[in-house]
Design a protein around this motif. Sequence first.
Motif, PDB file in Angstrom:
ATOM      1  N   PHE A 270       0.863  -1.185   0.000  1.00 33.62           N
ATOM      2  CA  PHE A 270       0.000   0.000   0.000  1.00 33.62           C
ATOM      3  C   PHE A 270       0.896   1.230   0.000  1.00 33.62           C
ATOM      4  N   SER A 271       0.460   2.262  -0.710  1.00 35.80           N
ATOM      5  CA  SER A 271       1.209   3.507  -0.733  1.00 35.80           C
ATOM      6  C   SER A 271       1.115   4.190   0.628  1.00 35.80           C
ATOM      7  N   PRO A 272       1.991   5.185   0.894  1.00 37.75           N
ATOM      8  CA  PRO A 272       1.859   5.926   2.155  1.00 37.75           C
ATOM      9  C   PRO A 272       0.480   6.541   2.339  1.00 37.75           C
ATOM     10  N   ASP A 273      -0.113   7.071   1.276  1.00 36.30           N
ATOM     11  CA  ASP A 273      -1.450   7.661   1.400  1.00 36.30           C
ATOM     12  C   ASP A 273      -2.488   6.615   1.779  1.00 36.30           C
ATOM     13  N   GLU A 274      -2.354   5.405   1.252  1.00 34.74           N
ATOM     14  CA  GLU A 274      -3.310   4.339   1.542  1.00 34.74           C
ATOM     15  C   GLU A 274      -3.175   3.811   2.968  1.00 34.74           C
ATOM     16  N   ARG A 275      -1.994   3.987   3.564  1.00 42.69           N
ATOM     17  CA  ARG A 275      -1.774   3.525   4.941  1.00 42.69           C
ATOM     18  C   ARG A 275      -1.980   4.624   5.969  1.00 42.69           C
ATOM     19  N   GLN A 276      -2.048   5.861   5.522  1.00 44.13           N
ATOM     20  CA  GLN A 276      -2.040   6.986   6.458  1.00 44.13           C
ATOM     21  C   GLN A 276      -3.308   7.021   7.299  1.00 44.13           C
ATOM     22  N   GLY A 277      -3.116   7.048   8.625  1.00 39.66           N
ATOM     23  CA  GLY A 277      -4.219   7.200   9.557  1.00 39.66           C
ATOM     24  C   GLY A 277      -5.067   5.963   9.757  1.00 39.66           C
ATOM     25  N   GLN A 278      -4.613   4.805   9.271  1.00 42.81           N
ATOM     26  CA  GLN A 278      -5.406   3.590   9.415  1.00 42.81           C
ATOM     27  C   GLN A 278      -4.522   2.355   9.327  1.00 42.81           C
ATOM     28  N   PHE A 279      -5.002   1.265   9.901  1.00 40.97           N
ATOM     29  CA  PHE A 279      -4.365  -0.025   9.740  1.00 40.97           C
ATOM     30  C   PHE A 279      -4.948  -0.691   8.503  1.00 40.97           C
ATOM     31  N   ARG A 280      -4.094  -0.954   7.505  1.00 43.16           N
ATOM     32  CA  ARG A 280      -4.515  -1.649   6.299  1.00 43.16           C
ATOM     33  C   ARG A 280      -4.224  -3.138   6.424  1.00 43.16           C
ATOM     34  N   CYS A 281      -5.177  -3.960   6.003  1.00 41.42           N
ATOM     35  CA  CYS A 281      -5.056  -5.407   6.153  1.00 41.42           C
ATOM     36  C   CYS A 281      -4.236  -5.984   4.999  1.00 41.42           C
ATOM     37  N   TYR A 282      -3.109  -6.583   5.336  1.00 42.00           N
ATOM     38  CA  TYR A 282      -2.234  -7.230   4.360  1.00 42.00           C
ATOM     39  C   TYR A 282      -2.492  -8.734   4.267  1.00 42.00           C
ATOM     40  N   VAL A 283      -2.882  -9.355   5.378  1.00 41.33           N
ATOM     41  CA  VAL A 283      -2.941 -10.819   5.474  1.00 41.33           C
ATOM     42  C   VAL A 283      -4.213 -11.216   6.195  1.00 41.33           C
ATOM     43  N   ALA A 284      -4.849 -12.305   5.736  1.00 38.27           N
ATOM     44  CA  ALA A 284      -6.038 -12.848   6.394  1.00 38.27           C
ATOM     45  C   ALA A 284      -6.084 -14.351   6.154  1.00 38.27           C
ATOM     46  N   PRO A 285      -6.818 -15.097   6.993  1.00 42.34           N
ATOM     47  CA  PRO A 285      -6.983 -16.532   6.735  1.00 42.34           C
ATOM     48  C   PRO A 285      -7.612 -16.760   5.368  1.00 42.34           C
ATOM     49  N   TYR A 286      -7.279 -17.877   4.740  1.00 36.36           N
ATOM     50  CA  TYR A 286      -7.766 -18.149   3.390  1.00 36.36           C
ATOM     51  C   TYR A 286      -9.278 -18.323   3.373  1.00 36.36           C
ATOM     52  N   THR A 287      -9.960 -17.489   2.586  1.00 37.89           N
ATOM     53  CA  THR A 287     -11.395 -17.594   2.315  1.00 37.89           C
ATOM     54  C   THR A 287     -11.604 -17.153   0.881  1.00 37.89           C
ATOM     55  N   SER A 288     -12.836 -17.138   0.424  1.00 31.17           N
ATOM     56  CA  SER A 288     -13.108 -16.638  -0.916  1.00 31.17           C
ATOM     57  C   SER A 288     -12.704 -15.180  -1.054  1.00 31.17           C
ATOM     58  N   GLU A 289     -12.741 -14.411   0.059  1.00 32.77           N
ATOM     59  CA  GLU A 289     -12.384 -12.999   0.011  1.00 32.77           C
ATOM     60  C   GLU A 289     -10.890 -12.783  -0.192  1.00 32.77           C
ATOM     61  N   THR A 290     -10.067 -13.736   0.260  1.00 29.56           N
ATOM     62  CA  THR A 290      -8.620 -13.595   0.106  1.00 29.56           C
ATOM     63  C   THR A 290      -8.097 -14.312  -1.122  1.00 29.56           C
ATOM     64  N   ALA A 291      -8.979 -14.932  -1.893  1.00 24.66           N
ATOM     65  CA  ALA A 291      -8.529 -15.695  -3.049  1.00 24.66           C
ATOM     66  C   ALA A 291      -8.189 -14.813  -4.239  1.00 24.66           C
ATOM     67  N   GLY A 292      -8.746 -13.606  -4.307  1.00 27.62           N
ATOM     68  CA  GLY A 292      -8.548 -12.738  -5.456  1.00 27.62           C
ATOM     69  C   GLY A 292      -7.305 -11.877  -5.345  1.00 27.62           C
ATOM     70  N   PRO A 293      -6.881 -11.257  -6.442  1.00 31.51           N
ATOM     71  CA  PRO A 293      -5.647 -10.453  -6.451  1.00 31.51           C
ATOM     72  C   PRO A 293      -5.745  -9.166  -5.647  1.00 31.51           C
ATOM     73  N   ASP A 294      -6.950  -8.677  -5.371  1.00 32.86           N
ATOM     74  CA  ASP A 294      -7.106  -7.409  -4.658  1.00 32.86           C
ATOM     75  C   ASP A 294      -7.369  -7.575  -3.166  1.00 32.86           C
ATOM     76  N   GLY A 295      -7.497  -8.805  -2.699  1.00 32.36           N
ATOM     77  CA  GLY A 295      -7.769  -9.040  -1.285  1.00 32.36           C
ATOM     78  C   GLY A 295      -6.495  -9.212  -0.489  1.00 32.36           C
ATOM     79  N   PRO A 296      -6.628  -9.390   0.823  1.00 32.65           N
ATOM     80  CA  PRO A 296      -5.457  -9.681   1.649  1.00 32.65           C
ATOM     81  C   PRO A 296      -4.789 -10.983   1.212  1.00 32.65           C
ATOM     82  N   MET A 297      -3.525 -11.113   1.510  1.00 35.41           N
ATOM     83  CA  MET A 297      -2.798 -12.338   1.189  1.00 35.41           C
ATOM     84  C   MET A 297      -3.298 -13.471   2.085  1.00 35.41           C
TER      85      MET A 297
END
Length: 257
Positions: A147-174
């Motif tokens: 994530f760019s600095p602007d995308e991380r600024q003032g918030q916790f951005r999710c990089y990683v999550a347990p494998y589900t259909s939501e994490t299977a795509g290229p735009d979801g958490p790893m």
Amino acid sequence: MTTPETSAPGSPTIRLRRSDERGFEDMGWTDNWMTFSFADYHDPDWMHFGPLRVMVENHIQPHEGFSAHPHRDAEILTYVSSGTLTHGDDQGHEAGISAGEMQLISAGSEGMVHSEENHHDVVEHNYQMWLIPDRAGTDFAYHERGFSPDERQGQFRCYVAPYTSETAGPDGPMPVNTDAYIYAGLFEAGDRVEHALARNRGAWVQVVEGEVEVAGVTLQSGDGTGITDTDALDFAFGAETEALLFDLGMDVPLLWT
């Protein structure tokens, strides 16, 4: 000095790890600050926090690095704070991981061999973390997320999550093979952030740089704390800060300790 768990009736349980209490190894070309027992550093009071088994802070000098070495049965994450870390492995992956980016390698039950090197003229600063997988027989997998600095600024951005259909795509958490959500963020002095914790979950907060108060504890650069027995975390940032947040299932069986 080891800091024991502390709590008061109705208050969160705190497991505090100050920066200067961590294990330390000076290899000349890198320094390794170890939150939990790792390699030649052993402290029976600091083996893991839930499935979070390894956390090592590195400052790798220019044109130095870790030559090819093997891993297996571990979920290996590397978060780069500054500089660029060049990765290569025997599965055909080559990549430069730069500031604000995180790499996730599921080493798998058959294992893999990789190298991590700083090919540039400035010091590279990273945190490497290992999670214990929640089952045997996992496959090798490789992911990157940034994530760019602007995308991380003032918030916790999710990089990683347990494998589900939501994490299977290229735009979801790893997707990771354990019950863990991993976040990173950048904050200014005066920022306030909340994070909810579900039942039987714990949080590990690691300050990369800066200062934050959470659960009644003030953390500064290099400090970390494990927090359980609460349903919410309130963060109050006292300086420009970069921080990592781990939201972890605490009641899962561990394949290894």
